[in-house]
Motif scaffolding. Structure first.
Motif, PDB file in Angstrom:
ATOM      1  N   LEU A  98      87.302   7.138  -5.647  1.00  0.00           N
ATOM      2  CA  LEU A  98      88.199   8.282  -5.739  1.00  0.00           C
ATOM      3  C   LEU A  98      88.447   8.903  -4.366  1.00  0.00           C
ATOM      4  O   LEU A  98      89.537   9.409  -4.092  1.00  0.00           O
ATOM      5  CB  LEU A  98      87.622   9.320  -6.707  1.00  0.00           C
ATOM      6  N   GLY A  99      87.437   8.872  -3.496  1.00  0.00           N
ATOM      7  CA  GLY A  99      87.624   9.396  -2.149  1.00  0.00           C
ATOM      8  C   GLY A  99      88.660   8.604  -1.371  1.00  0.00           C
ATOM      9  O   GLY A  99      89.554   9.180  -0.726  1.00  0.00           O
ATOM     10  N   LYS A 100      88.568   7.287  -1.423  1.00  0.00           N
ATOM     11  CA  LYS A 100      89.544   6.436  -0.744  1.00  0.00           C
ATOM     12  C   LYS A 100      90.922   6.578  -1.365  1.00  0.00           C
ATOM     13  O   LYS A 100      91.943   6.633  -0.650  1.00  0.00           O
ATOM     14  CB  LYS A 100      89.074   4.982  -0.816  1.00  0.00           C
ATOM     15  N   SER A 101      90.969   6.645  -2.691  1.00  0.00           N
ATOM     16  CA  SER A 101      92.252   6.805  -3.385  1.00  0.00           C
ATOM     17  C   SER A 101      92.932   8.101  -2.984  1.00  0.00           C
ATOM     18  O   SER A 101      94.161   8.150  -2.844  1.00  0.00           O
ATOM     19  CB  SER A 101      92.029   6.777  -4.904  1.00  0.00           C
ATOM     20  N   ALA A 102      92.129   9.151  -2.783  1.00  0.00           N
ATOM     21  CA  ALA A 102      92.701  10.440  -2.391  1.00  0.00           C
ATOM     22  C   ALA A 102      93.351  10.367  -1.017  1.00  0.00           C
ATOM     23  O   ALA A 102      94.399  10.978  -0.779  1.00  0.00           O
ATOM     24  CB  ALA A 102      91.611  11.511  -2.404  1.00  0.00           C
TER      25      ALA A 102
ATOM     26  N   VAL B 194      92.403  22.411 -18.623  1.00  0.00           N
ATOM     27  CA  VAL B 194      93.051  23.616 -18.106  1.00  0.00           C
ATOM     28  C   VAL B 194      93.075  23.598 -16.584  1.00  0.00           C
ATOM     29  O   VAL B 194      94.090  23.910 -15.950  1.00  0.00           O
ATOM     30  CB  VAL B 194      92.333  24.881 -18.630  1.00  0.00           C
ATOM     31  N   MET B 195      91.958  23.204 -15.970  1.00  0.00           N
ATOM     32  CA  MET B 195      91.911  23.165 -14.514  1.00  0.00           C
ATOM     33  C   MET B 195      92.782  22.047 -13.945  1.00  0.00           C
ATOM     34  O   MET B 195      93.323  22.169 -12.851  1.00  0.00           O
ATOM     35  CB  MET B 195      90.465  23.005 -14.027  1.00  0.00           C
ATOM     36  N   ALA B 196      92.920  20.948 -14.687  1.00  0.00           N
ATOM     37  CA  ALA B 196      93.825  19.886 -14.237  1.00  0.00           C
ATOM     38  C   ALA B 196      95.258  20.406 -14.164  1.00  0.00           C
ATOM     39  O   ALA B 196      95.996  20.114 -13.215  1.00  0.00           O
ATOM     40  CB  ALA B 196      93.741  18.684 -15.182  1.00  0.00           C
ATOM     41  N   ILE B 197      95.654  21.201 -15.161  1.00  0.00           N
ATOM     42  CA  ILE B 197      96.996  21.794 -15.161  1.00  0.00           C
ATOM     43  C   ILE B 197      97.140  22.775 -14.003  1.00  0.00           C
ATOM     44  O   ILE B 197      98.159  22.787 -13.292  1.00  0.00           O
ATOM     45  CB  ILE B 197      97.263  22.491 -16.507  1.00  0.00           C
ATOM     46  N   CYS B 198      96.108  23.598 -13.791  1.00  0.00           N
ATOM     47  CA  CYS B 198      96.152  24.579 -12.697  1.00  0.00           C
ATOM     48  C   CYS B 198      96.254  23.889 -11.342  1.00  0.00           C
ATOM     49  O   CYS B 198      97.010  24.324 -10.463  1.00  0.00           O
ATOM     50  CB  CYS B 198      94.917  25.474 -12.750  1.00  0.00           C
ATOM     51  N   VAL B 199      95.485  22.828 -11.157  1.00  0.00           N
ATOM     52  CA  VAL B 199      95.532  22.100  -9.890  1.00  0.00           C
ATOM     53  C   VAL B 199      96.921  21.509  -9.674  1.00  0.00           C
ATOM     54  O   VAL B 199      97.491  21.594  -8.583  1.00  0.00           O
ATOM     55  CB  VAL B 199      94.456  20.993  -9.866  1.00  0.00           C
ATOM     56  N   HIS B 200      97.483  20.905 -10.714  1.00  0.00           N
ATOM     57  CA  HIS B 200      98.803  20.288 -10.593  1.00  0.00           C
ATOM     58  C   HIS B 200      99.878  21.324 -10.262  1.00  0.00           C
ATOM     59  O   HIS B 200     100.798  21.048  -9.471  1.00  0.00           O
ATOM     60  CB  HIS B 200      99.157  19.582 -11.896  1.00  0.00           C
TER      61      HIS B 200
ATOM     62  N   ALA C 176      90.646  12.856 -11.755  1.00  0.00           N
ATOM     63  CA  ALA C 176      89.206  13.003 -11.987  1.00  0.00           C
ATOM     64  C   ALA C 176      88.932  14.003 -13.100  1.00  0.00           C
ATOM     65  O   ALA C 176      88.054  13.783 -13.956  1.00  0.00           O
ATOM     66  CB  ALA C 176      88.514  13.441 -10.694  1.00  0.00           C
ATOM     67  N   LEU C 177      89.674  15.104 -13.119  1.00  0.00           N
ATOM     68  CA  LEU C 177      89.483  16.115 -14.165  1.00  0.00           C
ATOM     69  C   LEU C 177      89.883  15.571 -15.537  1.00  0.00           C
ATOM     70  O   LEU C 177      89.221  15.849 -16.554  1.00  0.00           O
ATOM     71  CB  LEU C 177      90.298  17.361 -13.830  1.00  0.00           C
ATOM     72  N   LEU C 178      90.957  14.798 -15.604  1.00  0.00           N
ATOM     73  CA  LEU C 178      91.384  14.222 -16.878  1.00  0.00           C
ATOM     74  C   LEU C 178      90.392  13.167 -17.369  1.00  0.00           C
ATOM     75  O   LEU C 178      90.139  13.058 -18.575  1.00  0.00           O
ATOM     76  CB  LEU C 178      92.777  13.617 -16.738  1.00  0.00           C
ATOM     77  N   LEU C 179      89.825  12.390 -16.448  1.00  0.00           N
ATOM     78  CA  LEU C 179      88.786  11.440 -16.839  1.00  0.00           C
ATOM     79  C   LEU C 179      87.578  12.164 -17.410  1.00  0.00           C
ATOM     80  O   LEU C 179      86.983  11.733 -18.413  1.00  0.00           O
ATOM     81  CB  LEU C 179      88.374  10.580 -15.640  1.00  0.00           C
ATOM     82  N   SER C 180      87.199  13.270 -16.763  1.00  0.00           N
ATOM     83  CA  SER C 180      86.079  14.067 -17.266  1.00  0.00           C
ATOM     84  C   SER C 180      86.392  14.629 -18.637  1.00  0.00           C
ATOM     85  O   SER C 180      85.525  14.655 -19.525  1.00  0.00           O
ATOM     86  CB  SER C 180      85.771  15.198 -16.278  1.00  0.00           C
TER      87      SER C 180
END
Length: 488
Positions: free
Chosen positions: A77-81, A187-193, A93-97
């Motif tokens: 995930l670090g490299k992908s970012a 909820v946090m995934a939406i906020c981040v987006h 990552a949040l959606l996977l969680s």
């Protein structure tokens, strides 16, 4: 650094001063890190209920798999970012969680629950991706302070949530914890987006999925042996298979990564200061985690048992568990503030020295509650300061397009150190146990040996940290010069 006309951003468009938008960003990223706690550590509260529900006596499979999977997820995930954007990968990552938490909540058997925990492990990436986002959208001086707030600010929420989780689990079952974790994650995934800006910096290239599988699987295999061996047996088939496969995968990764033009982690580009930073984080994180693990153990023993230690009959032992949380909340932002003035290397060294002194103080703290409370609080300060300083130091040594992968390495070293020193401490306590009134319990020899090992690891980390300070002062690309350029 040239100020813009507003004085709020620099010429690169990064935040240079506090503003309403920056406060909102910090709040969102702090809550993102709260998701990590709800996914990784909060399930420990309902561990007995989960063991009964699934009819198993192997707690490591229910708990450790999330952390182990998180270590495996981190480099990928670090490299992908770095390649595809930090905000996008953080949302992933949040959606996977979230998906993993839902799977855990509805799992009818342990064979479905464990894969859910492995998906939840992806949330560990939220910590280092938040750091990478902050360093991408903020000027270096203010970024160091915000990293401390983002990585440590959720500690108070973590303390408060423990009581709520315990009450809800009693009424609705342990599944409510995972449903709550899934809700917070989405909820946090939406906020981040919606609210978090993405850095325009990208690293050209492609993701080395083969290298990610080898490195992540190798780390998970070795740590899996350490984590699961104590429960299943060190010579049992499953742990030994994990160890052999893990070592083989890591060896294969080292061989292939040195030949590829664009490996997951280019070990040829790891500078001396960065390697020193990672070693300091490994030793210090393992040391403070092992001492934190010891605190509730000595708090459960009464001095009346005449074992040479014990705090159970000296007052409110519950404060022992709350004191580190308060210290973490203060230590992270304080370390960021100090680093913005003296540099992250000196701040990291100071945090390690504080941890060394505090750990030595636990020789008295295991039998005197006031000393234990003081040490617990200062150990929390150490935890917050080490995390903040480690990320700040590593980030200051990395180019803008490598912030994601370098930050992930810090998280990996924190996890490896914690698992390794926890195991060493537990093995010491078990090998030195005594029988009192027909019951096997920990001896004072084991407790003091446990503290001595943690203090020794801290002392080695302190020596490495001092060397790191000297190397960065002499280096042309030192963080202190980055701060000087920021102040121009």
């Amino acid at each position: 650094m040239q100020k813009s006309r507003t004085g709020v951003t620099d010429d690169a468009g990064r935040h240079a001063k506090w503003s309403g938008r920056l406060v909102g960003l910090v709040a969102v990223l702090a809550m993102v890190n709260f998701v990590v706690d709800s996914a990784i550590t909060a399930p420990l509260i309902v561990l007995p209920e989960m063991l009964d529900h699934f009819g198993t006596d192997q707690p490591a499979w229910l708990n450790a798999t999330a952390m182990l999977a998180g270590v495996a997820w981190a480099p990928l995930l670090g490299k992908s970012a770095d390649i595809h954007g930090r905000r996008r990968v953080l949302v992933l990552a949040l959606l996977l969680s979230c998906a993993g938490a839902v799977l855990c909540a509805v799992a009818p058997s342990i064979w479905l629950f464990v894969p859910g925990r492995m998906l939840q492990g992806a949330s560990l990436a939220a910590v280092f991706l938040s750091v990478a986002i902050v360093r991408g959208v903020c000027a270096p001086r203010i970024a160091m302070i915000i990293v401390g707030i983002v990585t440590s600010g959720s500690a108070v929420l973590n303390i408060a949530s423990r009581f709520l989780i315990e009450k809800l689990a009693t009424q609705f079952g342990f599944q409510i914890l995972f449903l709550g974790s899934a809700f917070v994650a989405v909820v946090m995934a939406i906020c981040v987006h919606k609210l978090v800006p993405d850095s325009p910096v990208r690293t050209p290239g492609k993701i080395d999925f083969g290298g990610a599988l080898l490195l992540g699987g190798g780390l998970a295999g070795v740590l899996g042996y350490i984590s699961l061996g104590s429960d299943l047996g060190w010579l049992a088939v499953a742990p030994l298979a994990l160890l052999v496969c893990g070592i083989a995968a890591l060896a294969r990764w080292l061989l292939t990564s040195s030949r590829k033009p664009d490996p997951l982690i280019d070990i040829r580009e790891l500078s001396g200061p960065l390697v020193l930073t990672l070693l300091v984080v490994f030793l210090a994180a393992g040391s403070y985690q092992s001492v934190l693990q010891l605190i509730p153990l000595v708090g459960d023993v009464s001095a009346g048992q005449h074992l040479g230690y014990g705090l159970a009959d000296q007052g409110s032992v519950a404060l022992l568990l709350a004191a580190p949380g308060v210290g973490v909340t203060l230590g992270g932002p304080a370390a960021g503030w100090i680093a913005a003035r003296v540099g992250p290397a000196s701040t990291l060294a100071g945090a390690v020295l504080l941890g060394t002194v505090v750990t030595i103080g636990m020789f008295l703290g295991v039998s005197q509650l006031p000393v234990a409370l003081c040490c617990g609080f200062l150990l929390g300060v150490t935890v917050g300061a080490l995390g903040t300083s480690g990320f700040n130091m590593a980030g200051s040594l990395a180019s803008p397009e490598r912030q994601g992968i370098v930050s992930s390495l810090v998280m990996v070293m924190v996890s490896i150190g914690s698992v390794t020193l926890d195991f060493v401490g537990a093995a010491v306590l078990k090998s030195t146990s005594v029988v009192v009134d027909g019951e096997t319990t920990r001896s004072v020899t084991g407790v003091f040996s446990y503290i001595a090992i943690a203090a020794g690891a801290f002392a080695i980390a302190a020596l490495l940290a001092v060397r790191l300070v000297r190397s960065t002062r002499l280096g042309t690309g030192s963080p202190s010069r980055e701060l000087q350029r920021d102040a121009v």
